[in-house]
Design a protein around this motif. Structure first.
Motif, mmCIF file in Angstrom:
data_model
loop_
_atom_site.group_PDB
_atom_site.id
_atom_site.type_symbol
_atom_site.label_atom_id
_atom_site.label_comp_id
_atom_site.label_asym_id
_atom_site.label_seq_id
_atom_site.Cartn_x
_atom_site.Cartn_y
_atom_site.Cartn_z
ATOM 1 N N PRO A 63 0.851 -1.204 0.000
ATOM 2 C CA PRO A 63 0.000 0.000 0.000
ATOM 3 C C PRO A 63 0.877 1.240 0.000
ATOM 4 O O PRO A 63 1.440 1.617 1.019
ATOM 5 C CB PRO A 63 -0.797 -0.142 1.297
ATOM 6 C CG PRO A 63 0.069 -0.981 2.178
ATOM 7 C CD PRO A 63 0.850 -1.889 1.279
ATOM 8 N N SER A 64 1.026 1.876 -1.134
ATOM 9 C CA SER A 64 2.046 2.911 -1.261
ATOM 10 C C SER A 64 1.588 4.315 -0.905
ATOM 11 O O SER A 64 2.398 5.128 -0.507
ATOM 12 C CB SER A 64 2.605 2.918 -2.675
ATOM 13 O OG SER A 64 1.587 3.233 -3.590
ATOM 14 N N SER A 65 0.304 4.639 -1.020
ATOM 15 C CA SER A 65 -0.148 6.012 -0.789
ATOM 16 C C SER A 65 -0.945 6.129 0.496
ATOM 17 O O SER A 65 -1.742 5.257 0.817
ATOM 18 C CB SER A 65 -1.027 6.497 -1.943
ATOM 19 O OG SER A 65 -0.279 6.561 -3.126
ATOM 20 N N VAL A 66 -0.699 7.218 1.212
ATOM 21 C CA VAL A 66 -1.534 7.590 2.350
ATOM 22 C C VAL A 66 -1.992 9.025 2.106
ATOM 23 O O VAL A 66 -1.305 9.807 1.446
ATOM 24 C CB VAL A 66 -0.799 7.459 3.703
ATOM 25 C CG1 VAL A 66 -0.456 6.006 3.984
ATOM 26 C CG2 VAL A 66 0.445 8.300 3.759
ATOM 27 N N TYR A 67 -3.166 9.347 2.628
ATOM 28 C CA TYR A 67 -3.790 10.633 2.311
ATOM 29 C C TYR A 67 -3.947 11.492 3.559
ATOM 30 O O TYR A 67 -4.011 10.977 4.682
ATOM 31 C CB TYR A 67 -5.138 10.392 1.628
ATOM 32 C CG TYR A 67 -4.969 9.613 0.346
ATOM 33 C CD1 TYR A 67 -4.643 10.264 -0.837
ATOM 34 C CD2 TYR A 67 -5.052 8.230 0.326
ATOM 35 C CE1 TYR A 67 -4.440 9.563 -2.010
ATOM 36 C CE2 TYR A 67 -4.850 7.519 -0.838
ATOM 37 C CZ TYR A 67 -4.538 8.191 -1.993
ATOM 38 O OH TYR A 67 -4.323 7.489 -3.157
ATOM 39 N N PHE A 68 -3.997 12.813 3.350
ATOM 40 C CA PHE A 68 -4.018 13.780 4.441
ATOM 41 C C PHE A 68 -5.197 14.735 4.295
ATOM 42 O O PHE A 68 -5.723 14.933 3.201
ATOM 43 C CB PHE A 68 -2.716 14.593 4.437
ATOM 44 C CG PHE A 68 -1.496 13.772 4.733
ATOM 45 C CD1 PHE A 68 -1.031 13.643 6.032
ATOM 46 C CD2 PHE A 68 -0.808 13.124 3.723
ATOM 47 C CE1 PHE A 68 0.093 12.890 6.319
ATOM 48 C CE2 PHE A 68 0.315 12.364 3.988
ATOM 49 C CZ PHE A 68 0.770 12.246 5.289
ATOM 50 N N ALA A 69 -5.532 15.375 5.406
ATOM 51 C CA ALA A 69 -6.557 16.417 5.404
ATOM 52 C C ALA A 69 -5.941 17.703 4.837
ATOM 53 O O ALA A 69 -4.723 17.806 4.649
ATOM 54 C CB ALA A 69 -7.074 16.653 6.817
ATOM 55 N N VAL A 70 -6.775 18.691 4.600
ATOM 56 C CA VAL A 70 -6.327 19.984 4.060
ATOM 57 C C VAL A 70 -5.331 20.629 5.019
ATOM 58 O O VAL A 70 -5.549 20.659 6.229
ATOM 59 C CB VAL A 70 -7.537 20.919 3.849
ATOM 60 C CG1 VAL A 70 -7.087 22.279 3.345
ATOM 61 C CG2 VAL A 70 -8.523 20.310 2.888
ATOM 62 N N ALA B 63 -4.273 6.001 7.448
ATOM 63 C CA ALA B 63 -2.879 6.138 7.019
ATOM 64 C C ALA B 63 -1.959 5.317 7.916
ATOM 65 O O ALA B 63 -1.042 4.643 7.429
ATOM 66 C CB ALA B 63 -2.464 7.605 7.034
ATOM 67 N N GLN B 64 -2.215 5.353 9.215
ATOM 68 C CA GLN B 64 -1.401 4.553 10.138
ATOM 69 C C GLN B 64 -1.547 3.064 9.859
ATOM 70 O O GLN B 64 -0.559 2.325 9.895
ATOM 71 C CB GLN B 64 -1.786 4.874 11.583
ATOM 72 C CG GLN B 64 -1.403 6.266 12.013
ATOM 73 C CD GLN B 64 -1.933 6.626 13.394
ATOM 74 O OE1 GLN B 64 -2.622 5.835 14.045
ATOM 75 N NE2 GLN B 64 -1.624 7.828 13.840
#
Length: 185
Positions: free
Chosen positions: A74-81, A90-91
């Motif tokens: 799983p290569s991508s993790v996403y963030f809030a603005v 993400a963790q």
């Protein structure tokens, strides 16, 4: 015109047979689909003998139990603005990454790319991408990934995953991407 006899059914016998036939065919299709699903699930499981498990030394990877080696990373993790705080999902993805890395045994080099959406200045987004990449790096190191095998870089808004200008696209561009590489500079 012939009068209908009171004892006859209102539905034609052939029509009734077709309805029964259709009901039986539908039931057989549903049953066949269920059987196929059970066979697929049963055929997709991996027996313990088929699993590849390479266990690193017990001190490696800080207690992250190596799982059977799978090719999915799983290569991508996403963030809030405007955030570099790791979400719970993400963790979880990063724990999977650490498990895959621990399983490999060859201790691959990892490059973590930090990205931002198109809003904001170039400088701000480069700094935000760097904070995001650093958050991922720090979490992986806390999970036991060797620090000398991790490098971070920020692309800010320069390499969007999606090139539209709406909230859905922006949410996909606020990310950090982990790449396994042979010899990272």
């Amino acid at each position: 015109m012939a009068a209908k006899s009171p004892g006859r059914l209102a539905v034609h016998p052939r029509r009734l047979g077709a309805q029964e036939h259709l009901a039986r065919v539908s039931a057989m299709i549903r049953l066949g689909s269920l059987a196929l699903l059970v066979l697929c699930i049963g055929g997709c499981t991996v027996s313990p003998e088929q699993q590849v498990s390479r266990k690193p030394p017990s001190s490696a990877y800080g207690g992250v139990r190596p799982m059977p080696c799978y090719s999915y990373f799983p290569s991508s993790v996403y963030f809030a603005v405007d955030s570099s705080t790791l979400t719970r999902s993400a963790q979880n993805a990063l724990r999977e990454q650490a498990g895959v890395i621990a399983c490999r045994g060859d201790r691959p080099d990892i490059v973590i790319e930090g990205h931002a959406d198109e809003r904001g200045t170039r400088e701000y987004n480069l700094a935000l991408g760097l904070r995001r990449a650093a958050a991922v790096r720090d979490y992986l190191i806390a999970l036991g990934v060797a620090p000398d095998h991790v490098r971070i870089v920020s692309y800010g808004k320069e390499r969007p995953a999606v090139s539209h200008s709406d909230e859905e696209a922006w949410s996909q561009n606020r990310r950090a991407v982990s790449l396994l590489v042979k010899n990272a500079p």
